[in-house]
Design a protein around this motif. Sequence first.
Motif, mmCIF file in Angstrom:
data_model
loop_
_atom_site.group_PDB
_atom_site.id
_atom_site.type_symbol
_atom_site.label_atom_id
_atom_site.label_comp_id
_atom_site.label_asym_id
_atom_site.label_seq_id
_atom_site.Cartn_x
_atom_site.Cartn_y
_atom_site.Cartn_z
ATOM 1 N N THR A 82 0.761 -1.199 -0.085
ATOM 2 C CA THR A 82 -0.010 -0.267 0.014
ATOM 3 C C THR A 82 0.965 1.259 -0.132
ATOM 4 N N VAL A 83 0.478 2.103 -0.848
ATOM 5 C CA VAL A 83 1.010 3.336 -1.497
ATOM 6 C C VAL A 83 0.102 4.873 -1.090
ATOM 7 N N ARG A 84 1.265 5.655 0.056
ATOM 8 C CA ARG A 84 -0.296 6.595 -0.472
ATOM 9 C C ARG A 84 0.563 8.273 -0.848
ATOM 10 N N ALA A 85 -0.015 8.734 -1.072
ATOM 11 C CA ALA A 85 -0.310 9.707 -2.315
ATOM 12 C C ALA A 85 -0.513 11.207 -0.900
ATOM 13 N N ILE A 86 0.073 12.285 -0.964
ATOM 14 C CA ILE A 86 -1.146 13.487 -0.459
ATOM 15 C C ILE A 86 -1.105 14.803 -1.736
ATOM 16 N N PHE A 87 -2.300 14.820 -2.017
ATOM 17 C CA PHE A 87 -2.247 15.971 -2.410
ATOM 18 C C PHE A 87 -2.804 17.542 -1.930
ATOM 19 N N PRO A 88 -2.764 18.980 -2.608
ATOM 20 C CA PRO A 88 -3.601 19.601 -1.835
ATOM 21 C C PRO A 88 -5.475 19.453 -2.980
ATOM 22 N N ASN A 89 -6.171 20.111 -1.928
ATOM 23 C CA ASN A 89 -7.625 20.002 -2.189
ATOM 24 C C ASN A 89 -7.946 21.255 -2.101
ATOM 25 N N PRO A 90 -8.297 22.518 -2.500
ATOM 26 C CA PRO A 90 -8.358 24.142 -2.427
ATOM 27 C C PRO A 90 -9.442 23.976 -2.793
ATOM 28 N N LYS A 91 -9.738 23.180 -3.413
ATOM 29 C CA LYS A 91 -12.023 23.683 -4.255
ATOM 30 C C LYS A 91 -12.104 22.352 -4.396
ATOM 31 N N SER A 92 -11.828 21.693 -3.570
ATOM 32 C CA SER A 92 -12.759 20.400 -3.417
ATOM 33 C C SER A 92 -12.879 19.970 -4.284
ATOM 34 N N VAL A 93 -12.059 19.038 -5.233
ATOM 35 C CA VAL A 93 -12.413 18.833 -5.889
ATOM 36 C C VAL A 93 -12.385 17.281 -6.157
ATOM 37 N N LEU A 94 -11.286 16.338 -5.374
ATOM 38 C CA LEU A 94 -11.259 15.665 -4.223
ATOM 39 C C LEU A 94 -12.455 15.486 -3.941
ATOM 40 N N VAL A 95 -12.669 13.900 -3.728
ATOM 41 C CA VAL A 95 -14.452 13.625 -2.670
ATOM 42 C C VAL A 95 -13.746 12.318 -2.592
ATOM 43 N N ASP A 96 -13.725 12.110 -0.940
ATOM 44 C CA ASP A 96 -13.292 11.079 -0.128
ATOM 45 C C ASP A 96 -14.190 9.799 -0.126
ATOM 46 N N GLY A 97 -13.395 8.838 -0.632
ATOM 47 C CA GLY A 97 -13.828 7.857 -1.235
ATOM 48 C C GLY A 97 -14.018 7.567 -3.040
ATOM 49 N N GLN A 98 -13.160 8.858 -3.394
ATOM 50 C CA GLN A 98 -13.425 8.992 -5.113
ATOM 51 C C GLN A 98 -12.371 7.898 -5.933
ATOM 52 N N LEU A 99 -12.420 7.147 -6.751
ATOM 53 C CA LEU A 99 -11.520 6.131 -7.398
ATOM 54 C C LEU A 99 -11.294 6.604 -8.499
ATOM 55 N N VAL A 100 -9.645 6.836 -8.733
ATOM 56 C CA VAL A 100 -8.588 7.684 -9.535
ATOM 57 C C VAL A 100 -7.641 7.209 -10.114
ATOM 58 N N ASN A 101 -6.976 7.531 -10.757
ATOM 59 C CA ASN A 101 -6.232 7.095 -11.993
ATOM 60 C C ASN A 101 -4.786 7.836 -11.178
ATOM 61 N N VAL A 102 -4.354 6.963 -10.782
ATOM 62 C CA VAL A 102 -2.434 7.222 -10.551
ATOM 63 C C VAL A 102 -1.825 7.384 -11.612
ATOM 64 N N GLU A 103 -0.761 8.216 -11.722
ATOM 65 C CA GLU A 103 0.195 8.272 -12.403
ATOM 66 C C GLU A 103 1.935 8.600 -11.176
ATOM 67 N N LEU A 104 2.654 7.346 -11.248
ATOM 68 C CA LEU A 104 3.587 8.177 -10.584
ATOM 69 C C LEU A 104 5.071 8.316 -12.203
ATOM 70 N N ALA A 105 5.490 9.507 -11.824
ATOM 71 C CA ALA A 105 6.789 9.575 -12.599
ATOM 72 C C ALA A 105 8.115 10.247 -11.611
ATOM 73 N N SER A 106 9.323 9.578 -12.565
ATOM 74 C CA SER A 106 10.263 10.917 -11.929
ATOM 75 C C SER A 106 10.483 12.191 -12.531
ATOM 76 N N ASP A 107 11.078 12.994 -10.930
ATOM 77 C CA ASP A 107 10.772 14.675 -10.459
ATOM 78 C C ASP A 107 11.492 14.667 -12.232
ATOM 79 N N LYS A 108 12.549 14.787 -12.901
ATOM 80 C CA LYS A 108 13.479 14.169 -13.433
ATOM 81 C C LYS A 108 13.756 13.771 -15.048
#
Length: 373
Positions: free
Chosen positions: A266-292
């Motif tokens: 299990t991996v967990r990421a944290i995201f800003p949500n200033p406009k309440s776009v993300l909703v608790d329980g919502q399914l999303v596609n997660v993309e992991l990429a290198s920062d370089k």
Amino acid sequence: MLKHLLLAAGFLFAFVPGLSAQESADNAPAQQVLTVGTVPAARQEISKSLSFVGRVEAIERVEIVARISGYLEEILFQEGGTVQAGDPLYTIEKGLYEAALQQAQGSVESAKASVVLAEQQRSRTSELLSKEVASQMTMDQRLAAVQSAKGDAATSAANVKTAEINLGYTDIKAPIGGRIGRTSVTKGNVVGPSSGTLTVIVSQDPMYVVFPVSQREFLRTREAGQGANPDKLVVRLQFSDGAYYDQTGKVDFVDVTTDRDTDTITVRAIFPNPKSVLVDGQLVNVELASDKPEEAVMVPQSALLADQSGPYLFVVEDSKAVVKRVKLGGEHGANVVISEGLSGGELVIVEGLQFVRPDMPVNAAPISAADPS
């Protein structure tokens, strides 16, 4: 003489067909060279990425439960709205709990009086004991009475505190800020600890996204992130309609154990949500990429062909169509990454492939990468 004429005629008939064949070859049209559309294999900086399915989770999630029993008098929030920590949510009738507090306070006053009386009796007995009028037993009884009275006073004070706490529970307040759900009970019902959850509050900003990663993908993720440091990974979210979330996140937790049933971590990421776009329980596609970003060779997906030996494509070299066996490194939009087989700059055939054969002469006609291929 006749013999010489026959030999001359034979020679003439033998020579004339030869002249006709040569003349036919000279007059035949030249073979046309196939014109093919080409684009150069481009070297671009890209970020390696991996995709997973994740679920949005609120960082704080509180189920509101009544801690005392009573009639529900008021519901003070708007369902689905936003509340702040300390905002009133429900009011339970106070009458019984106010009475219980007054009764406890009365018991405190009575206990205080008992302590005063016991102290006075102990003092008098002490004087009599000094004059050898009272016995030591009587003195011991007076001392015990003082301690008992003080104990009753402490118990009464604790009862007052309990009554105050219970009275405070008649006003149910929001313990955290966030969005509040619908209420499970309406005004006028009797509620209590056994009533279950009255409503739920979930925090909004920031939000967690939790996703399982298989052991194989976990190793690839580490490689994409240049080691085990999660700070080297950039996390993006894609919604079910294909749109991307406009905020990027960071991995902040990787579980210390693997799920034995699914062989995932299990991996967990944290995201800003200033406009309440993300909703608790919502399914999303997660993309992991290198920062370089890393430089890689890319060609249009339409240039790829495949046979039993694997993927390949045609490039134009010395005005001929040449086969190039390639190893693929994943997709990148409408293009595909070539990890082996091309160095960049080769003229890759993307149009007319259905007519191309290995080593056949071709005429390269460059086309724009934006053109359909």
